[in-house]
Write an enzyme that holds these catalytic residues in place. Sequence first.
Site, short mmCIF file in Angstrom:
data_model
loop_
_atom_site.label_atom_id
_atom_site.label_comp_id
_atom_site.label_asym_id
_atom_site.label_seq_id
_atom_site.Cartn_x
_atom_site.Cartn_y
_atom_site.Cartn_z
N SER A 124 -12.70 -17.72 3.30
CA SER A 124 -12.49 -19.05 2.72
C SER A 124 -13.70 -19.92 3.01
CB SER A 124 -11.24 -19.68 3.37
OG SER A 124 -11.10 -21.03 3.01
N TYR A 137 -5.86 -22.68 10.57
CA TYR A 137 -6.36 -21.89 9.43
C TYR A 137 -7.88 -21.71 9.52
CZ TYR A 137 -6.98 -20.60 4.45
OH TYR A 137 -7.31 -19.96 3.27
N1 LIG Z 1 -5.87 -20.42 -3.01
C1 LIG Z 1 -6.87 -20.95 -2.34
O1 LIG Z 1 -7.20 -22.14 -2.53
C2 LIG Z 1 -7.66 -20.11 -1.37
C3 LIG Z 1 -8.95 -20.55 -1.03
C4 LIG Z 1 -9.70 -19.79 -0.13
C5 LIG Z 1 -9.17 -18.63 0.42
N2 LIG Z 1 -7.91 -18.24 0.07
C6 LIG Z 1 -7.41 -17.00 0.67
O2 LIG Z 1 -7.14 -16.08 -0.35
C7 LIG Z 1 -6.12 -15.17 0.09
C8 LIG Z 1 -5.04 -15.08 -0.98
O3 LIG Z 1 -4.44 -16.36 -1.11
P1 LIG Z 1 -3.76 -16.89 -2.46
O4 LIG Z 1 -4.34 -18.20 -2.74
O5 LIG Z 1 -3.80 -15.84 -3.49
O6 LIG Z 1 -2.30 -17.18 -1.94
P2 LIG Z 1 -0.87 -16.54 -2.26
O7 LIG Z 1 -0.63 -16.50 -3.71
O8 LIG Z 1 0.07 -17.27 -1.38
O9 LIG Z 1 -1.03 -15.04 -1.77
C9 LIG Z 1 -0.88 -14.62 -0.46
C10 LIG Z 1 -0.34 -13.20 -0.50
O10 LIG Z 1 -0.34 -12.68 0.83
C11 LIG Z 1 0.88 -11.98 1.03
N3 LIG Z 1 1.21 -12.05 2.46
C12 LIG Z 1 1.45 -13.16 3.18
N4 LIG Z 1 1.76 -12.81 4.43
C13 LIG Z 1 1.73 -11.46 4.48
C14 LIG Z 1 1.98 -10.50 5.50
N5 LIG Z 1 2.34 -10.87 6.74
N6 LIG Z 1 1.84 -9.18 5.19
C15 LIG Z 1 1.49 -8.80 3.94
N7 LIG Z 1 1.24 -9.65 2.94
C16 LIG Z 1 1.37 -10.97 3.22
C17 LIG Z 1 1.90 -12.70 0.18
O11 LIG Z 1 2.95 -11.82 -0.21
P3 LIG Z 1 4.35 -11.72 0.61
O12 LIG Z 1 4.76 -13.14 0.89
O13 LIG Z 1 5.26 -10.99 -0.30
O14 LIG Z 1 4.05 -10.95 1.86
C18 LIG Z 1 1.08 -13.13 -1.02
O15 LIG Z 1 1.14 -12.16 -2.05
C19 LIG Z 1 -5.64 -15.71 1.44
O16 LIG Z 1 -6.27 -15.02 2.49
C20 LIG Z 1 -6.11 -17.16 1.42
O17 LIG Z 1 -6.29 -17.66 2.73
C21 LIG Z 1 -7.16 -18.95 -0.82
#
Ligand SMILES: NC(=O)c1ccc[n+]([C@@H]2O[C@H](COP(=O)([O-])OP(=O)(O)OC[C@H]3O[C@@H](n4cnc5c(N)ncnc54)[C@H](OP(=O)(O)O)[C@@H]3O)[C@@H](O)[C@H]2O)c1
Length: 239
Positions: A124, A137
């Site tokens: 991130s 975070y």
């Molecule tokens: N969106 C943003 O603005 C942003 C920016 C920078 C970085 N990121 C990073 O990008 C990555 C993906 O985020 P996203 O934005 O796509 O969010 P998201 O839609 O909430 O996706 C997170 C995914 O992680 C899975 N997950 C959560 N806890 C887990 C666990 N203990 N074991 C296995 N799977 C787990 C969730 O599925 P389940 O709940 O079914 O397990 C979900 O599919 C994350 O690392 C986030 O920190 C996001």
Amino acid sequence: MRRVLITGGGSGIGRAIAHRFADLGDAVTICGRRMEPLEETRGDRNITCRSADVTDDASVQALFDKPYDVVIANAGAGEAARLTDTTLEMWDRTLAVTLTGVFLTFREARRGMQPGGRLIAIASTASLQGGPMIPAYAAAKHGVLGLVRSIALDVAKKGITCNAICPGFTDTDMAETAITGLMERYDTDRDQATAMVVSGNPMGRLIAPEEVAATALFLSSKGAASINGHALSVSGGEV
Ligand SMILES: NC(=O)c1ccc[n+]([C@@H]2O[C@H](COP(=O)([O-])OP(=O)(O)OC[C@H]3O[C@@H](n4cnc5c(N)ncnc54)[C@H](OP(=O)(O)O)[C@@H]3O)[C@@H](O)[C@H]2O)c1
């Protein structure tokens, strides 16, 4: 055909990455705790869905009953709170999925990985800068970079690379949670809350999940064989 594993592949960035690789004909496996979003991601594509919790050692080990060529540690989560409002439970929860989950995933991935392999963490912009509302975070995401840089040096002579992608606010459920949180916190409307979220990005917009997927595809390509231990910012120049 490469074997590709994406943690947290049921939604958001993970889903976009899964679709991108599957559409190229790679053998994609996605995992998460809930099967339903994984199956939605699969749709009619050739994608294997596995239930796994990346915070659980045995659960992660079970995922690696076969080796992978590309492993993308994408699962992560965060909660907005100032330092003094951050409970130990919130801290532990955040580090467990966002940092320990990447450690467990990469450790098991590394054991069976062959030359040409790629380890990619979805980190991130919070890996590169802090924020007053995200102490846990940001600490976890900074930790991911330390882990990535250390693994990169360990695998450098093995034909494997380990890198991090650092997206800014990306158009997923996570950004939606941030927007609704700001609406409540500041008693404001969606447009204003969205403007607050995108104000950190010089382009003034959310990153598309597909842009992060395109970056993962590049880092997994043969042409990226000398990019190792790098933190690639996908943030419109935010950091
Ligand atoms: N969106 C943003 O603005 C942003 C920016 C920078 C970085 N990121 C990073 O990008 C990555 C993906 O985020 P996203 O934005 O796509 O969010 P998201 O839609 O909430 O996706 C997170 C995914 O992680 C899975 N997950 C959560 N806890 C887990 C666990 N203990 N074991 C296995 N799977 C787990 C969730 O599925 P389940 O709940 O079914 O397990 C979900 O599919 C994350 O690392 C986030 O920190 C996001």
